[in-house]
Design a protein around this motif. Structure first.
Motif, PDB file in Angstrom:
ATOM      1  N   PRO A  90       0.828  -1.209   0.000  1.00 21.88           N
ATOM      2  CA  PRO A  90       0.000   0.000   0.000  1.00 21.88           C
ATOM      3  C   PRO A  90       0.865   1.262   0.000  1.00 21.88           C
ATOM      4  N   PRO A  91       0.391   2.323  -0.644  1.00 19.86           N
ATOM      5  CA  PRO A  91       1.167   3.561  -0.686  1.00 19.86           C
ATOM      6  C   PRO A  91       1.197   4.231   0.686  1.00 19.86           C
ATOM      7  N   GLY A  92       2.268   4.970   0.915  1.00 22.26           N
ATOM      8  CA  GLY A  92       2.406   5.679   2.183  1.00 22.26           C
ATOM      9  C   GLY A  92       1.556   6.927   2.195  1.00 22.26           C
ATOM     10  N   PRO A  93       1.401   7.529   3.360  1.00 22.07           N
ATOM     11  CA  PRO A  93       0.606   8.758   3.444  1.00 22.07           C
ATOM     12  C   PRO A  93       1.300   9.903   2.708  1.00 22.07           C
ATOM     13  N   VAL A  94       0.502  10.725   2.081  1.00 22.95           N
ATOM     14  CA  VAL A  94       1.011  11.873   1.339  1.00 22.95           C
ATOM     15  C   VAL A  94       0.481  13.125   2.015  1.00 22.95           C
ATOM     16  N   PRO A  95       1.366  14.073   2.353  1.00 22.48           N
ATOM     17  CA  PRO A  95       0.881  15.288   3.015  1.00 22.48           C
ATOM     18  C   PRO A  95       0.012  16.120   2.072  1.00 22.48           C
ATOM     19  N   PHE A  96      -0.923  16.825   2.679  1.00 21.14           N
ATOM     20  CA  PHE A  96      -1.820  17.662   1.877  1.00 21.14           C
ATOM     21  C   PHE A  96      -1.073  18.842   1.266  1.00 21.14           C
TER      22      PHE A  96
END
Length: 85
Positions: free
Chosen positions: A39-45
């Protein structure tokens, strides 16, 4: 004959658009399979403040464009002045 083909194609498009189940695109299937295992990691807004660059002045591009136009005008005038009549 072309009107009949258009009518048949219109019918086929309506039939396809009204389908209950729509198959996902190849890219969507590829990403779903990839993300299932990794799964992809979190991406900041928003970007980090460290990576934000200072925007250029809008006047810089205006000066560059006007300078290029003036250079072309001067070059064309010089060529016209040097051309023998």
């Amino acid at each position: 004959m072309s009107e009949q083909d258009d009518a048949e194609r219109e019918f086929d498009l309506r039939w396809a658009d009204d389908a209950r189940h729509k198959e996902p695109s190849a890219r969507a299937r590829m990403l779903a399979a990839r993300w299932k295992h990794d799964p992809p990691g979190p991406v900041p807004f928003r970007a980090d403040p460290d990576h934000v660059t200072r925007p250029r002045s809008p006047w810089l591009s205006t000066v560059v464009v006007l300078g290029c136009v003036a250079a072309v005008i001067l070059l064309l005038g010089y060529i016209n002045f040097r051309a023998p009549y």
